[in-house]
Enzyme design. Structure first.
Site, short mmCIF file in Angstrom:
data_model
loop_
_atom_site.label_atom_id
_atom_site.label_comp_id
_atom_site.label_asym_id
_atom_site.label_seq_id
_atom_site.Cartn_x
_atom_site.Cartn_y
_atom_site.Cartn_z
N VAL A 142 18.52 8.13 -2.90
CA VAL A 142 19.29 8.54 -4.08
C VAL A 142 20.39 9.55 -3.72
O VAL A 142 21.54 9.43 -4.15
CB VAL A 142 18.35 9.14 -5.16
N MET B 279 -9.09 3.54 8.80
CA MET B 279 -8.31 2.37 8.39
C MET B 279 -7.59 1.76 9.59
O MET B 279 -7.31 2.44 10.58
CB MET B 279 -7.34 2.73 7.28
N GLU C 170 -11.38 -0.33 11.12
CA GLU C 170 -12.04 -1.24 10.19
C GLU C 170 -11.89 -2.71 10.59
O GLU C 170 -12.72 -3.54 10.24
CB GLU C 170 -11.51 -1.04 8.77
N ASP D 249 -0.60 2.29 8.83
CA ASP D 249 -1.15 1.57 9.99
C ASP D 249 -0.24 1.62 11.21
O ASP D 249 -0.68 1.33 12.33
CB ASP D 249 -1.42 0.11 9.64
N ASP E 55 4.98 -5.08 6.17
CA ASP E 55 5.41 -6.44 6.52
C ASP E 55 5.43 -7.39 5.33
O ASP E 55 6.31 -8.24 5.21
CB ASP E 55 4.56 -7.00 7.66
N ASP F 251 1.99 -0.41 12.24
CA ASP F 251 1.92 -1.69 12.96
C ASP F 251 3.20 -2.52 12.88
O ASP F 251 3.18 -3.71 13.21
CB ASP F 251 0.74 -2.51 12.44
N THR G 255 4.08 2.50 6.21
CA THR G 255 2.70 2.04 6.25
C THR G 255 1.90 2.96 7.15
O THR G 255 2.37 3.30 8.25
CB THR G 255 2.58 0.59 6.75
N ARG H 1 0.64 -5.12 -6.43
CA ARG H 1 0.65 -6.44 -5.83
C ARG H 1 1.26 -7.41 -6.84
O ARG H 1 1.11 -7.23 -8.04
CB ARG H 1 -0.78 -6.89 -5.49
N GLN I 276 -7.42 8.42 3.51
CA GLN I 276 -6.36 8.47 4.52
C GLN I 276 -4.98 8.15 3.97
O GLN I 276 -3.97 8.46 4.60
CB GLN I 276 -6.68 7.49 5.67
N ARG I 277 -4.92 7.51 2.81
CA ARG I 277 -3.63 7.19 2.20
C ARG I 277 -3.07 8.36 1.40
O ARG I 277 -1.87 8.41 1.12
CB ARG I 277 -3.78 6.00 1.23
N ALA J 103 15.85 10.47 -0.39
CA ALA J 103 16.97 10.37 0.54
C ALA J 103 17.91 9.24 0.16
O ALA J 103 19.14 9.36 0.30
CB ALA J 103 16.44 10.17 1.96
N ARG K 119 -25.70 8.09 11.52
CA ARG K 119 -25.04 8.15 10.22
C ARG K 119 -23.71 7.39 10.29
O ARG K 119 -23.01 7.44 11.31
CB ARG K 119 -24.76 9.60 9.81
N GLY L 108 0.82 -1.20 0.00
CA GLY L 108 0.00 0.00 0.00
C GLY L 108 0.86 1.25 0.00
O GLY L 108 1.88 1.31 0.69
N ARG M 57 -6.85 -2.47 9.58
CA ARG M 57 -7.41 -3.82 9.48
C ARG M 57 -6.97 -4.70 10.64
O ARG M 57 -7.75 -5.48 11.17
CB ARG M 57 -6.98 -4.45 8.14
#
Length: 322
Positions: free
Chosen positions: A24, A170, A223, A128, A103, A130, A126, A72, A255-256, A22, A247, A11, A172
């Site tokens: 390069v 986000m 999520e 996340d 990861d 994580d 990432t 991917r 968010q990405r 940096a 709602r 992602g 997961r």
């Protein structure tokens, strides 16, 4: 070491371009040639590789996404695919590979290194946050600020109409974004994958909040929360909260995106530069991270298949402040 390759994989994450820049520019100071691999491991297998110079990475530090592109690649998950990748590296006489990602990216790099004796370094990117081995990952701070700005705007309309909003962010497998944006956005309730969610407890907490006649109520949900996300929770809550306007807002991939924050640009620059330096020192199969404001090396094999703990003190703080 005279020639290295660099790719972004998995992602996209704001700050990846700063890390690439940096790499390069630090390589230039060490008289290393840098080969840019487009579209991650897919591009490596397909030989989508070009030489880059410091001039080529001008004016990208502020850009979101990744100029190297990402993709991917199921083929790289196979030994045959990784053999193709290794042959392409040998064809270009690339002696080491810097991989910028999460990861899954590091797991692939570890297999490639073990099977074909290729030097690899990981740079954690990432949203996340994580990954074990770094207090923060590239892109996390930007994602936090993006989500917080959205929650602030949602709070405005929630107050205007006395509504109950369920906001899904986000995360997961990890609740870092939900926890910190929930606190920063003044959420009355925060639901995370790291803490089991009992729907009866959620109902009791909301009843307590709504009974105090607050102008609005906001629930922030990761999520990956075990209840199944904001939409499923809303269906569970509707029968008991039918008199309230409810709602659901799923922030999703917004968010990405966006320009990386100053904090992410500095972190990415620091880690991209460190990746080249540790390669030059002879290290391999490690991830460069920042722990207690110092660069730390963590074996790549320790960065996947493990869960990074959230700050449970912050979780208790969120409960106190709701």
């Amino acid at each position: 070491m005279k020639k290295i390759g660099v790719l972004t994989s998995g992602g996209d994450s704001p700050g990846m371009n700063a890390a690439f820049r940096a790499v390069v520019r630090t390589a230039k100071t060490l008289n290393m040639e840098v080969m840019a691999i487009r579209h991650g491991y897919k591009g490596l297998i397909e030989d989508d590789i070009t030489k880059v110079t410091p001039h080529d990475v001008s004016n990208i530090i502020q850009r979101g996404g990744t100029v190297l592109k990402s993709a991917r690649c199921d083929e790289f998950r196979t030994k045959e695919g990784r053999e193709k990748a290794a042959n392409v590296l040998k064809k270009h006489k690339i002696e080491a590979l810097i991989t910028i990602g999460g990861d899954g990216t590091f797991q692939g790099a570890t297999h490639l290194a073990n099977e074909h004796d290729i030097n690899v370094i990981g740079v954690p990117a990432t949203i996340d946050n994580d990954l074990v081995g770094s207090d923060e990952t590239i892109g996390y701070d930007t994602a936090l600020n993006t989500a917080m700005e959205a929650i602030d705007k949602i709070r405005d309309t929630a107050d205007a109409h006395d509504r109950l909003f369920l906001v899904e962010v986000m995360g997961r497998d990890a609740g870092f974004i939900a926890l910190e944006t929930g606190i920063a956005g003044g959420a009355e309730l925060i639901l995370l994958p790291e803490s089991l969610t009992d729907i009866d407890d959620v109902k009791a907490s909301l009843n307590e909040v709504l009974s105090e006649q607050r102008r609005s109520s906001l629930v922030v949900i990761a999520e990956g929360d075990d209840t199944g996300g904001a939409l499923k929770i809303s269906e569970e809550l509707k029968p008991d909260f039918s008199k309230y306007e409810m709602r659901v807002c799923i922030l999703g991939h917004v968010q990405r995106g966006g320009n990386p924050t100053a904090r992410d640009r500095v972190l990415a620059s620091r880690l991209g530069s460190a990746a080249v330096s540790v390669l030059n020192e002879g290290h391999s199969q490690v991830m460069v991270g920042v722990v207690n404001n110092k660069v730390k090396l963590t074996p790549l094999k320790m960065t996947f298949g493990k869960k990074k703990d959230i700050n449970f003190d912050l979780l208790e703080l969120a409960k106190t402040l709701r």
